[in-house]
Motif scaffolding. Structure first.
Motif, PDB file in Angstrom:
ATOM      1  N   LYS A  89     -30.956   9.222  24.633  1.00 55.90           N
ATOM      2  CA  LYS A  89     -30.827  10.159  25.965  1.00 55.90           C
ATOM      3  C   LYS A  89     -29.043  10.026  26.571  1.00 55.90           C
ATOM      4  CE  LYS A  89     -33.040  12.401  29.797  1.00 55.90           C
ATOM      5  NZ  LYS A  89     -34.733  13.015  30.244  1.00 55.90           N
ATOM      6  N   MET A  90     -29.011  11.515  26.526  1.00 54.07           N
ATOM      7  CA  MET A  90     -27.596  11.579  27.640  1.00 54.07           C
ATOM      8  C   MET A  90     -27.312  11.850  29.059  1.00 54.07           C
ATOM      9  SD  MET A  90     -24.908  12.259  24.484  1.00 54.07           S
ATOM     10  CE  MET A  90     -24.140  11.398  24.904  1.00 54.07           C
ATOM     11  N   ASP A  91     -26.753  11.675  29.879  1.00 55.19           N
ATOM     12  CA  ASP A  91     -26.648  11.977  31.074  1.00 55.19           C
ATOM     13  C   ASP A  91     -26.151  13.351  31.274  1.00 55.19           C
ATOM     14  OD1 ASP A  91     -26.804  11.663  33.562  1.00 55.19           O
ATOM     15  OD2 ASP A  91     -25.634  10.439  34.110  1.00 55.19           O
ATOM     16  N   VAL A  92     -26.661  14.067  31.450  1.00 51.34           N
ATOM     17  CA  VAL A  92     -25.701  15.286  31.507  1.00 51.34           C
ATOM     18  C   VAL A  92     -25.608  15.962  32.975  1.00 51.34           C
ATOM     19  CG1 VAL A  92     -25.692  17.844  31.111  1.00 51.34           C
ATOM     20  CG2 VAL A  92     -26.175  16.263  29.032  1.00 51.34           C
ATOM     21  N   LYS A  93     -24.402  16.181  33.544  1.00 51.33           N
ATOM     22  CA  LYS A  93     -24.144  16.469  35.037  1.00 51.33           C
ATOM     23  C   LYS A  93     -23.720  18.140  34.218  1.00 51.33           C
ATOM     24  CE  LYS A  93     -23.415  12.100  36.497  1.00 51.33           C
ATOM     25  NZ  LYS A  93     -22.227  11.198  37.444  1.00 51.33           N
ATOM     26  N   ILE A  94     -24.030  18.790  35.504  1.00 54.54           N
ATOM     27  CA  ILE A  94     -23.346  20.178  36.388  1.00 54.54           C
ATOM     28  C   ILE A  94     -22.382  19.910  37.037  1.00 54.54           C
ATOM     29  CG2 ILE A  94     -23.553  22.621  36.099  1.00 54.54           C
ATOM     30  CD1 ILE A  94     -26.836  22.323  35.177  1.00 54.54           C
ATOM     31  N   VAL A  95     -21.071  20.447  36.218  1.00 56.16           N
ATOM     32  CA  VAL A  95     -20.061  20.525  37.084  1.00 56.16           C
ATOM     33  C   VAL A  95     -19.005  22.271  37.993  1.00 56.16           C
ATOM     34  CG1 VAL A  95     -19.988  18.177  36.771  1.00 56.16           C
ATOM     35  CG2 VAL A  95     -19.309  19.342  35.981  1.00 56.16           C
ATOM     36  N   HIS A  96     -18.848  21.825  38.860  1.00 56.27           N
ATOM     37  CA  HIS A  96     -17.821  23.119  38.618  1.00 56.27           C
ATOM     38  C   HIS A  96     -16.026  22.521  38.410  1.00 56.27           C
ATOM     39  CE1 HIS A  96     -15.581  26.285  40.930  1.00 56.27           C
ATOM     40  NE2 HIS A  96     -16.308  26.865  40.040  1.00 56.27           N
ATOM     41  N   LEU A 150     -25.855  18.460  23.370  1.00 55.50           N
ATOM     42  CA  LEU A 150     -26.189  19.869  24.675  1.00 55.50           C
ATOM     43  C   LEU A 150     -26.425  20.303  23.650  1.00 55.50           C
ATOM     44  CD1 LEU A 150     -21.966  19.061  25.990  1.00 55.50           C
ATOM     45  CD2 LEU A 150     -24.528  18.889  27.485  1.00 55.50           C
ATOM     46  N   TYR A 151     -25.699  21.322  22.790  1.00 53.69           N
ATOM     47  CA  TYR A 151     -26.384  22.288  22.082  1.00 53.69           C
ATOM     48  C   TYR A 151     -27.991  22.399  21.733  1.00 53.69           C
ATOM     49  CZ  TYR A 151     -21.953  24.998  21.719  1.00 53.69           C
ATOM     50  OH  TYR A 151     -20.753  25.321  22.025  1.00 53.69           O
ATOM     51  N   ARG A 152     -28.201  20.843  20.989  1.00 52.31           N
ATOM     52  CA  ARG A 152     -29.886  21.161  20.600  1.00 52.31           C
ATOM     53  C   ARG A 152     -30.830  20.619  21.172  1.00 52.31           C
ATOM     54  NH1 ARG A 152     -30.031  21.625  15.018  1.00 52.31           N
ATOM     55  NH2 ARG A 152     -31.947  21.654  15.673  1.00 52.31           N
ATOM     56  N   GLN A 153     -30.279  18.965  22.534  1.00 50.61           N
ATOM     57  CA  GLN A 153     -31.507  18.701  23.058  1.00 50.61           C
ATOM     58  C   GLN A 153     -31.276  19.793  24.379  1.00 50.61           C
ATOM     59  OE1 GLN A 153     -33.557  16.329  21.579  1.00 50.61           O
ATOM     60  NE2 GLN A 153     -32.723  16.645  19.715  1.00 50.61           N
ATOM     61  N   TRP A 154     -30.222  19.596  25.246  1.00 50.11           N
ATOM     62  CA  TRP A 154     -30.331  19.997  26.176  1.00 50.11           C
ATOM     63  C   TRP A 154     -30.381  21.350  27.091  1.00 50.11           C
ATOM     64  CZ3 TRP A 154     -26.699  22.737  29.429  1.00 50.11           C
ATOM     65  CH2 TRP A 154     -26.647  22.174  31.091  1.00 50.11           C
ATOM     66  N   LEU A 155     -29.517  21.793  25.964  1.00 49.48           N
ATOM     67  CA  LEU A 155     -28.960  23.425  27.071  1.00 49.48           C
ATOM     68  C   LEU A 155     -30.814  23.741  26.282  1.00 49.48           C
ATOM     69  CD1 LEU A 155     -27.894  26.118  27.209  1.00 49.48           C
ATOM     70  CD2 LEU A 155     -27.273  26.468  25.078  1.00 49.48           C
ATOM     71  N   ALA A 199     -21.450  21.670  31.718  1.00 51.23           N
ATOM     72  CA  ALA A 199     -21.926  21.042  31.618  1.00 51.23           C
ATOM     73  C   ALA A 199     -21.610  19.908  31.162  1.00 51.23           C
ATOM     74  CB  ALA A 199     -23.153  20.953  30.334  1.00 51.23           C
ATOM     75  N   VAL A 200     -21.455  18.396  30.800  1.00 53.45           N
ATOM     76  CA  VAL A 200     -20.349  17.352  31.002  1.00 53.45           C
ATOM     77  C   VAL A 200     -21.375  16.754  30.440  1.00 53.45           C
ATOM     78  CG1 VAL A 200     -20.274  17.194  33.532  1.00 53.45           C
ATOM     79  CG2 VAL A 200     -18.235  16.178  31.527  1.00 53.45           C
ATOM     80  N   VAL A 201     -20.845  16.304  29.940  1.00 52.47           N
ATOM     81  CA  VAL A 201     -21.174  14.776  29.395  1.00 52.47           C
ATOM     82  C   VAL A 201     -20.567  13.024  28.649  1.00 52.47           C
ATOM     83  CG1 VAL A 201     -21.997  15.303  26.959  1.00 52.47           C
ATOM     84  CG2 VAL A 201     -24.017  13.652  27.550  1.00 52.47           C
ATOM     85  N   SER A 210     -32.763  23.840  29.562  1.00 52.40           N
ATOM     86  CA  SER A 210     -32.084  23.469  30.268  1.00 52.40           C
ATOM     87  C   SER A 210     -32.574  25.055  31.274  1.00 52.40           C
ATOM     88  CB  SER A 210     -30.803  23.315  30.737  1.00 52.40           C
ATOM     89  OG  SER A 210     -29.836  23.749  30.235  1.00 52.40           O
ATOM     90  N   GLY A 211     -32.636  26.171  30.893  1.00 50.39           N
ATOM     91  CA  GLY A 211     -32.517  26.936  31.879  1.00 50.39           C
ATOM     92  C   GLY A 211     -31.344  27.934  32.145  1.00 50.39           C
ATOM     93  N   GLU A 212     -29.700  27.050  31.539  1.00 50.65           N
ATOM     94  CA  GLU A 212     -28.703  27.761  31.622  1.00 50.65           C
ATOM     95  C   GLU A 212     -28.385  28.082  30.295  1.00 50.65           C
ATOM     96  OE1 GLU A 212     -27.102  27.023  34.313  1.00 50.65           O
ATOM     97  OE2 GLU A 212     -28.042  25.690  35.054  1.00 50.65           O
TER      98      GLU A 212
END
Length: 300
Positions: free
Chosen positions: A138-145, A251-256, A233-235, A259-261
């Motif tokens: 599992k990877m740590d995904v953060k949402i940033v601007h 990011l595409y297959r596991q997180w997105l 989203a950044v990993v 995520s509701g994003e």
């Protein structure tokens, strides 16, 4: 649990054990690597390890280790042109340049000197088709601007196997012009297509370096582009840049999907925190950015 799920779980566990072996080799490449040590890392019997490794990887363990050493040497030959071949040979574990040259030519069809002058990357890539390491953790995904970034860009159009030719051109432009110096500028890659599903001739990738003003006209085809600001989203991908697809896949297959994003109309891109090929692959770090719509757009 159904039989198919049990089999999938066992296959994943088996792959994870080999991932441990590959990681161990990368981290201890400059040390003696025995079958006993490697089989112990994977919790395999040393009596069967050779066969298991060969069947899983497609080549025996000794050849794999040699190829990984020559991979690092290949990059240094091309991207560190001032390094002496004898130093690269010794670092790769060869006793002298002659034995290094023989082994290099036997595998890649070119001597180190020939490869340095005109590398045949397409043939080179054929030797590095190893099993993928997908979904290992599992990877740590953060949402940033992020803020908008003006960049100098070289458009690579064509097979990803010769992407390094374009990288070399961009490096030469950076060095000769003094624009977007690697020491004080950021380095990016913008990937428009999935290399696994796109015909090689149609693959598109931009090699970029941050700049503070428009790029003047030049013969290298370097142009000015803008990486737009916004939510992403950044990993962080740690390890070989050749395996960065693992993080994109996550990011595409596991997180997105969970995520509701929703995705913004700009491709995934990479920020190379470490550039060049001086550091071991396991120390290379790249941030992978997946552009997202603003919260207002998502709600609407």
């Amino acid at each position: 649990m159904s039989r198919s799920k049990v089999e999938q779980s066992r296959a994943a566990q088996y792959a994870a054990r080999f991932n441990q072996v590959f990681d161990y080799i990368e981290k201890h490449l400059d040390e003696p690597l025995s079958v006993e040590d490697l089989s112990r890392v994977a919790y395999f019997s040393k009596f069967h390890f050779h066969r298991q490794f060969s069947e899983y990887c497609g080549i025996n363990v000794s050849r794999y280790i040699q190829l990984i050493k020559l991979k690092r040497a290949s990059h240094r030959l091309v991207f560190n042109p001032d390094e002496r071949i004898i130093d690269i040979a010794l670092d790769a574990g060869f006793e002298n340049p002659e034995s290094f040259s023989r082994a290099f030519k036997h595998i890649f069809g070119q001597t180190p000197t020939e490869f340095r002058k005109n590398p045949a990357w397409d043939l080179w890539h054929k030797h590095y088709q190893f099993p993928k390491r997908e979904g290992a953790k599992k990877m740590d995904v953060k949402i940033v601007h992020v803020e908008s970034e003006l960049v100098a860009a070289l458009e690579h159009r064509g097979s990803p196997t010769v992407l390094n030719d374009s990288v070399q051109q961009f490096i030469e432009w950076r060095k000769t012009t003094g624009l977007s110096p690697v020491e004080s500028s950021r380095t990016y890659g913008i990937v428009y297509d999935n290399p696994e599903t796109t015909p090689p001739a149609d693959f598109r990738f931009d090699i970029c370096g941050s700049v503070t003003e428009e790029v003047p006209a030049n013969t290298k085809g370097i142009m000015t582009k803008l990486i737009p600001g916004g939510r992403c989203a950044v990993v962080r991908h740690v390890g070989s840049r050749d395996r960065i697809g693992e993080s994109v896949y996550y990011l595409y297959r596991q997180w997105l999907p969970h995520s509701g994003e929703e995705l913004r109309d700009f491709p995934v891109y990479f920020h190379y925190l470490t550039v060049g090929f001086d550091q071991p692959e396991f120390e290379q770090q790249t941030d992978v950015y997946l552009p997202l719509k603003s919260l207002n757009e998502v709600i609407a």
